[in-house]
Design a protein around this motif. Sequence first.
Motif, PDB file in Angstrom:
ATOM      1  N   ASP A 110       0.839  -0.972  -0.067  1.00  0.00           N
ATOM      2  CA  ASP A 110      -0.044  -0.062   0.077  1.00  0.00           C
ATOM      3  C   ASP A 110       0.696   1.263   0.005  1.00  0.00           C
ATOM      4  O   ASP A 110       1.791   1.442   0.884  1.00  0.00           O
ATOM      5  CB  ASP A 110      -0.959  -0.087   1.188  1.00  0.00           C
ATOM      6  CG  ASP A 110      -1.664   1.241   1.312  1.00  0.00           C
ATOM      7  OD1 ASP A 110      -2.653   1.320   0.296  1.00  0.00           O
ATOM      8  OD2 ASP A 110      -1.499   2.100   2.203  1.00  0.00           O
ATOM      9  N   ALA A 111       0.561   2.015  -0.741  1.00  0.00           N
ATOM     10  CA  ALA A 111       1.325   3.599  -0.872  1.00  0.00           C
ATOM     11  C   ALA A 111       1.378   4.330   0.260  1.00  0.00           C
ATOM     12  O   ALA A 111       2.577   4.858   0.751  1.00  0.00           O
ATOM     13  CB  ALA A 111       0.529   4.244  -2.096  1.00  0.00           C
ATOM     14  N   GLU A 112       0.434   4.134   1.247  1.00  0.00           N
ATOM     15  CA  GLU A 112       0.542   5.099   2.342  1.00  0.00           C
ATOM     16  C   GLU A 112       1.381   4.297   3.341  1.00  0.00           C
ATOM     17  O   GLU A 112       2.348   4.834   4.111  1.00  0.00           O
ATOM     18  CB  GLU A 112      -0.940   5.149   3.050  1.00  0.00           C
ATOM     19  CG  GLU A 112      -1.012   5.668   4.266  1.00  0.00           C
ATOM     20  CD  GLU A 112      -2.372   5.905   4.761  1.00  0.00           C
ATOM     21  OE1 GLU A 112      -2.791   6.665   5.945  1.00  0.00           O
ATOM     22  OE2 GLU A 112      -3.292   5.748   4.193  1.00  0.00           O
ATOM     23  N   LYS A 151       2.771  15.480  -5.968  1.00  0.00           N
ATOM     24  CA  LYS A 151       1.940  13.954  -6.284  1.00  0.00           C
ATOM     25  C   LYS A 151       2.387  12.995  -7.075  1.00  0.00           C
ATOM     26  O   LYS A 151       3.106  13.740  -8.288  1.00  0.00           O
ATOM     27  CB  LYS A 151       0.565  14.350  -6.353  1.00  0.00           C
ATOM     28  CG  LYS A 151      -0.014  15.509  -5.404  1.00  0.00           C
ATOM     29  CD  LYS A 151      -1.647  15.830  -5.656  1.00  0.00           C
ATOM     30  CE  LYS A 151      -2.247  16.461  -4.657  1.00  0.00           C
ATOM     31  NZ  LYS A 151      -1.842  17.922  -4.514  1.00  0.00           N
ATOM     32  N   TRP A 160       0.933   2.929  -8.380  1.00  0.00           N
ATOM     33  CA  TRP A 160       0.517   4.027  -7.623  1.00  0.00           C
ATOM     34  C   TRP A 160      -0.175   4.841  -8.830  1.00  0.00           C
ATOM     35  O   TRP A 160       0.215   4.933  -9.829  1.00  0.00           O
ATOM     36  CB  TRP A 160       1.341   4.654  -7.100  1.00  0.00           C
ATOM     37  CG  TRP A 160       2.110   4.152  -5.727  1.00  0.00           C
ATOM     38  CD1 TRP A 160       1.694   2.839  -5.231  1.00  0.00           C
ATOM     39  CD2 TRP A 160       3.204   4.502  -5.023  1.00  0.00           C
ATOM     40  NE1 TRP A 160       2.525   2.572  -3.928  1.00  0.00           N
ATOM     41  CE2 TRP A 160       3.433   3.647  -4.111  1.00  0.00           C
ATOM     42  CE3 TRP A 160       3.709   5.832  -5.157  1.00  0.00           C
ATOM     43  CZ2 TRP A 160       4.516   3.856  -3.027  1.00  0.00           C
ATOM     44  CZ3 TRP A 160       4.864   5.975  -4.252  1.00  0.00           C
ATOM     45  CH2 TRP A 160       5.244   5.031  -2.900  1.00  0.00           C
ATOM     46  N   ARG A 161      -1.282   5.435  -8.361  1.00  0.00           N
ATOM     47  CA  ARG A 161      -2.168   6.611  -9.057  1.00  0.00           C
ATOM     48  C   ARG A 161      -2.457   7.481  -8.216  1.00  0.00           C
ATOM     49  O   ARG A 161      -3.388   6.944  -7.318  1.00  0.00           O
ATOM     50  CB  ARG A 161      -3.217   5.812  -9.887  1.00  0.00           C
ATOM     51  CG  ARG A 161      -2.877   5.102 -11.106  1.00  0.00           C
ATOM     52  CD  ARG A 161      -3.992   4.586 -11.849  1.00  0.00           C
ATOM     53  NE  ARG A 161      -3.557   3.987 -13.376  1.00  0.00           N
ATOM     54  CZ  ARG A 161      -3.151   4.376 -14.377  1.00  0.00           C
ATOM     55  NH1 ARG A 161      -3.185   5.757 -14.463  1.00  0.00           N
ATOM     56  NH2 ARG A 161      -2.897   3.431 -15.238  1.00  0.00           N
ATOM     57  N   HIS A 162      -2.310   8.787  -8.471  1.00  0.00           N
ATOM     58  CA  HIS A 162      -2.731   9.983  -7.739  1.00  0.00           C
ATOM     59  C   HIS A 162      -2.561   9.825  -6.139  1.00  0.00           C
ATOM     60  O   HIS A 162      -3.299   9.556  -5.524  1.00  0.00           O
ATOM     61  CB  HIS A 162      -4.250  10.051  -8.056  1.00  0.00           C
ATOM     62  CG  HIS A 162      -4.460  10.112  -9.397  1.00  0.00           C
ATOM     63  ND1 HIS A 162      -4.277  11.364 -10.213  1.00  0.00           N
ATOM     64  CD2 HIS A 162      -5.159   9.393 -10.403  1.00  0.00           C
ATOM     65  CE1 HIS A 162      -4.651  10.926 -11.616  1.00  0.00           C
ATOM     66  NE2 HIS A 162      -5.262  10.198 -11.567  1.00  0.00           N
ATOM     67  N   ILE A 163      -1.131   9.698  -5.843  1.00  0.00           N
ATOM     68  CA  ILE A 163      -0.824   9.388  -4.401  1.00  0.00           C
ATOM     69  C   ILE A 163      -0.410  10.682  -4.091  1.00  0.00           C
ATOM     70  O   ILE A 163       0.732  11.433  -4.807  1.00  0.00           O
ATOM     71  CB  ILE A 163       0.200   8.343  -4.557  1.00  0.00           C
ATOM     72  CG1 ILE A 163      -0.210   7.103  -5.038  1.00  0.00           C
ATOM     73  CG2 ILE A 163       0.718   8.176  -2.925  1.00  0.00           C
ATOM     74  CD1 ILE A 163      -1.480   6.467  -4.121  1.00  0.00           C
ATOM     75  N   ALA A 165       2.061  12.116  -2.148  1.00  0.00           N
ATOM     76  CA  ALA A 165       3.391  11.319  -1.795  1.00  0.00           C
ATOM     77  C   ALA A 165       3.874  12.338  -0.657  1.00  0.00           C
ATOM     78  O   ALA A 165       4.262  11.974   0.495  1.00  0.00           O
ATOM     79  CB  ALA A 165       4.211  11.093  -2.885  1.00  0.00           C
ATOM     80  N   LEU A 168       1.889  12.044   2.681  1.00  0.00           N
ATOM     81  CA  LEU A 168       2.176  10.794   3.375  1.00  0.00           C
ATOM     82  C   LEU A 168       3.572  10.806   3.862  1.00  0.00           C
ATOM     83  O   LEU A 168       3.541  10.158   5.054  1.00  0.00           O
ATOM     84  CB  LEU A 168       1.928   9.534   2.312  1.00  0.00           C
ATOM     85  CG  LEU A 168       0.538   9.655   1.776  1.00  0.00           C
ATOM     86  CD1 LEU A 168       0.165   8.747   0.777  1.00  0.00           C
ATOM     87  CD2 LEU A 168      -0.607   9.430   2.973  1.00  0.00           C
TER      88      LEU A 168
END
Length: 423
Positions: A110-112, A151, A160-163, A165, A168
Amino acid sequence: MRRHNLALVLRQVAASESASRATVAARVGLTKATVSSLVEELRLAGLVIEHVPENQGRVGRPGGALALNPQGAAGVGVEVNVDYTAVCVADLTGAPRVRLTERADNRGRDAEETLHSAGRLAARACAAARRAGLSPVQVTLGVPGLVHDDKVLHAPNLDWRHIPAAELLVRGLGRQRLAVSVDNEANLAAIGEFQARPAGAGASFLYVSGEIGIGAGLMVDGTLFRGGGFAGEIGHVTVIPDGPECGCGARGCLERYAGQDALLEAAALDTVSATRLGSAPVATATAARAGGGPGRHALQDAPTEGSAPVERLAALAAEGDGAAVRALAVAGRALGVALSGAVNLLDPPEVVIGGIYARLAPWLVPTLQVQLHERVTSGRWRSDRLQVSGLGTEAAVRGAAGAGVQAILRDPSAYIDLTGPVL
């Protein structure tokens, strides 16, 4: 005006070797009194040091030699790649002082969670930097994808899409009061390569970064060319139109022939995520690299030589293993096809290959050179136009840390306003 002049003076100190206040004043076109006042502010903020020689009986104050303070402000680079996270803290001279890496398969993560973990690793590095007398102030995050306004719009190899970054990563940093920016890792690798170049080396080149993904950065007279914002996606240049499907949705992309996974698969090696950088984040004190000196040390993660699949691939190629040699020859040819198009279009004075390509250069370069000699039409290709990066897989995180340093040099007022004078 103060903000502009502080930056002007600090950049002149950075560009000069042991210049005096009078010399800086002459070069920037300000009065000696104005420069003296600005230098004093920079000195009190811990950004500049002044070596004043003994008077030896002469009348007046002897001119001191100004230099950037290696024990003051610092830039922090964070690289999140598919199979590792790396952090580097560089002092104001650009010398790396803290280096940590953590092996992790970020592809299905998970990106988060990934960015929180990266923030925690960066917080550890910052704590080590502070113990060494540094003041981390600017963080630059590098990711293998398209970035806009801090982002990540799309990072195919991370899914990942539209994170958001930057947002976070800040959460992972905890209570650290640090500005955060985000950039493409290949852009940062090109910047890192430029910053590491010796005096007199060319300031214009095309840098190609090989990892699981493949990216490029074009330096023009020392400045990164960004195009409309997304320049450098050479890994998704088509080399065989009806080739295998790529993670980006297209077919026959360079990445499917010369990316790390493609190389390992062709050589019948395990593609479990790991690169030469991969290691547990175990820190050891070692002498600082270029720009170091007595009393300055770098905190660097312990190496795990021979543990990564790329090292295994290199070892097999060195032994003459047929599958390994063929895989590298195919990758070299694909790289040559893509790069010859880039050279014909842009005509860079040099092409620099880095990332895992630096380690695999002995087997990639011969086939790559053949393609460049056959396909480049913008002028006779010379073999010496192709160079191998000395930074290897460290270029991106070093460039990210250097980008943080450059941000401080561009606007020292922001640092001074944040931290106040060093008393």
